[in-house]
Design an enzyme around this catalytic site. Structure first.
Site, PDB file in Angstrom:
ATOM      1  N   ASP A  25       0.836  -1.312   0.105  1.00 39.99           N
ATOM      2  CA  ASP A  25      -0.043   0.131  -0.114  1.00 39.99           C
ATOM      3  C   ASP A  25       0.774   1.169   0.035  1.00 39.99           C
ATOM      4  O   ASP A  25       2.072   1.175   0.251  1.00 39.99           O
ATOM      5  CB  ASP A  25      -0.749  -0.234   1.233  1.00 39.99           C
ATOM      6  CG  ASP A  25      -1.498   1.251   1.682  1.00 39.99           C
ATOM      7  OD1 ASP A  25      -2.341   1.820   0.670  1.00 39.99           O
ATOM      8  OD2 ASP A  25      -1.238   1.539   2.971  1.00 39.99           O
ATOM      9  N   PHE A  26       0.357   2.394  -0.242  1.00 42.05           N
ATOM     10  CA  PHE A  26       1.170   3.697  -0.138  1.00 42.05           C
ATOM     11  C   PHE A  26       0.766   4.458   1.066  1.00 42.05           C
ATOM     12  O   PHE A  26       1.804   4.593   1.975  1.00 42.05           O
ATOM     13  CB  PHE A  26       1.064   4.577  -1.386  1.00 42.05           C
ATOM     14  CG  PHE A  26       1.938   5.882  -1.651  1.00 42.05           C
ATOM     15  CD1 PHE A  26       3.000   5.569  -1.904  1.00 42.05           C
ATOM     16  CD2 PHE A  26       1.037   6.997  -1.327  1.00 42.05           C
ATOM     17  CE1 PHE A  26       3.828   6.779  -1.872  1.00 42.05           C
ATOM     18  CE2 PHE A  26       2.226   8.255  -1.183  1.00 42.05           C
ATOM     19  CZ  PHE A  26       3.325   8.156  -1.571  1.00 42.05           C
ATOM     20  N   ASP A  27      -0.166   5.079   1.303  1.00 41.90           N
ATOM     21  CA  ASP A  27      -0.420   6.140   2.436  1.00 41.90           C
ATOM     22  C   ASP A  27      -0.455   5.391   3.832  1.00 41.90           C
ATOM     23  O   ASP A  27      -1.225   4.070   3.927  1.00 41.90           O
ATOM     24  CB  ASP A  27      -1.822   6.773   2.209  1.00 41.90           C
ATOM     25  CG  ASP A  27      -1.801   7.546   0.989  1.00 41.90           C
ATOM     26  OD1 ASP A  27      -1.497   8.789   1.047  1.00 41.90           O
ATOM     27  OD2 ASP A  27      -2.039   7.161  -0.122  1.00 41.90           O
ATOM     28  N   ASP A 204      -1.765  -0.932   5.921  1.00 44.21           N
ATOM     29  CA  ASP A 204      -2.215  -0.431   7.099  1.00 44.21           C
ATOM     30  C   ASP A 204      -3.823  -0.314   7.404  1.00 44.21           C
ATOM     31  O   ASP A 204      -4.254   0.127   8.424  1.00 44.21           O
ATOM     32  CB  ASP A 204      -1.462   0.933   7.462  1.00 44.21           C
ATOM     33  CG  ASP A 204      -2.072   2.112   6.643  1.00 44.21           C
ATOM     34  OD1 ASP A 204      -2.244   1.954   5.230  1.00 44.21           O
ATOM     35  OD2 ASP A 204      -2.173   3.211   7.080  1.00 44.21           O
TER      36      ASP A 204
HETATM   37 MG   LIG Z   1      -2.850   3.029   3.733  1.00 45.80          MG
END
Ligand SMILES: [Mg+2]
Length: 267
Positions: A25-27, A204
């Site tokens: 994932d990124f954020d 996350d």
């Molecule tokens: Mg995220």
């Protein structure tokens, strides 16, 4: 909870099985959570580690709700695969592909963005049109929960009028085409397309749980060896603890893990 060094060894060992991939994932995973999504930056140490890992591994992929354009601009590595809009589009080695069925919704999403902006003028509400989806962020509202209660029903009505799917994320509402794509199906497709035998996934948030569940299923069926790494932060959903195989602490935990894994694989 394992000691971080043990986890790095576990990940490196898994990633000796080929073909192998690291997907993330990124954020909140590769970039710190910031008040406005436009301020998100990849953590420099993570960018360095990903660049090095991309040389060892068959696949390094970022799977995000952001658009491909947006995340590519923020990461800037050309040997990373970018899967955007929760699997509706991807960029891979210079080639851009989009789910054809999603294109029909592009004008609807633009209409919704306009209509919503006309109807709702609350401070701190940020409308982000991502071509194939639309995000309405309320993190910067004076009272985010009150703002969510106010805009939720408006977005629900717009979603049903324009045949879009409304999904609630972390301080954000998302409108998407009503197609059965999520990070889980996107990840499964990536695994099949590259014939991956070993996969590590990091995430996350709620939408990452789909990817983790899909990957665990592929592992149970004997298709891959896999490890789901949950990234713990203040806003992580409670289910992350049970769905992930192991947890690391925030973006700093990810940075040190990836750096160690790269060093172990470089030996
Ligand atoms: Mg995220």
């Amino acid at each position: 909870m394992e000691a971080p060094e043990d986890l790095a060894q576990q990940v490196a060992k898994l990633l000796t099985i080929q073909p192998r991939g690291l997907c993330s994932d990124f954020d909140g995973t590769l970039s710190r959570i910031v008040p406005s999504p436009d301020e998100a930056r990849i953590e420099p140490a993570i960018r360095d580690a990903l660049a090095r890992l991309a040389r060892h591994l068959d696949v390094v992929a970022i799977v995000t709700g952001r658009s491909v354009d947006d995340v590519r601009r923020r990461v800037g590595l050309s040997d990373v695969i970018y899967i955007g809009n929760h699997g509706l589009e991807r960029w891979e080695r210079g080639e851009y592909l989009v789910e054809p069925q999603a294109l029909a919704y592009v004008p609807h999403l633009a209409d919704v963005a306009r209509e919503f902006a006309d109807r709702v003028q609350l401070p701190g509400i940020n409308v982000e049109l991502k071509r194939l989806s639309l995000s309405v962020h309320y993190r910067r509202a004076l009272d985010p929960e009150a703002a969510a209660r106010q805009i939720g029903p408006i977005l629900e009505a717009l979603a049903s009028r324009y045949q879009l799917r409304l999904v609630r994320g972390r301080m954000v509402f998302e409108l998407r085409p009503p197609l059965d794509r999520d990070k889980g199906s996107a990840l499964a497709e990536l695994v099949v397309r590259h014939g991956l035998r070993a996969v590590v996934f990091l995430g996350d948030d709620r939408t990452d749980l789909d990817a983790m569940r899909h990957l665990a299923q592929l592992r149970e069926q004997g298709h891959v060896q896999a490890l789901n790494i949950g990234v713990r932060n203040e806003e992580a959903p409670p289910e992350l603890t049970t769905v992930a195989d192991v947890l690391v602490d925030g973006v700093d935990g990810v940075a040190s893990l990836l750096d160690r894994v790269d060093r172990l694989l470089s030996r």
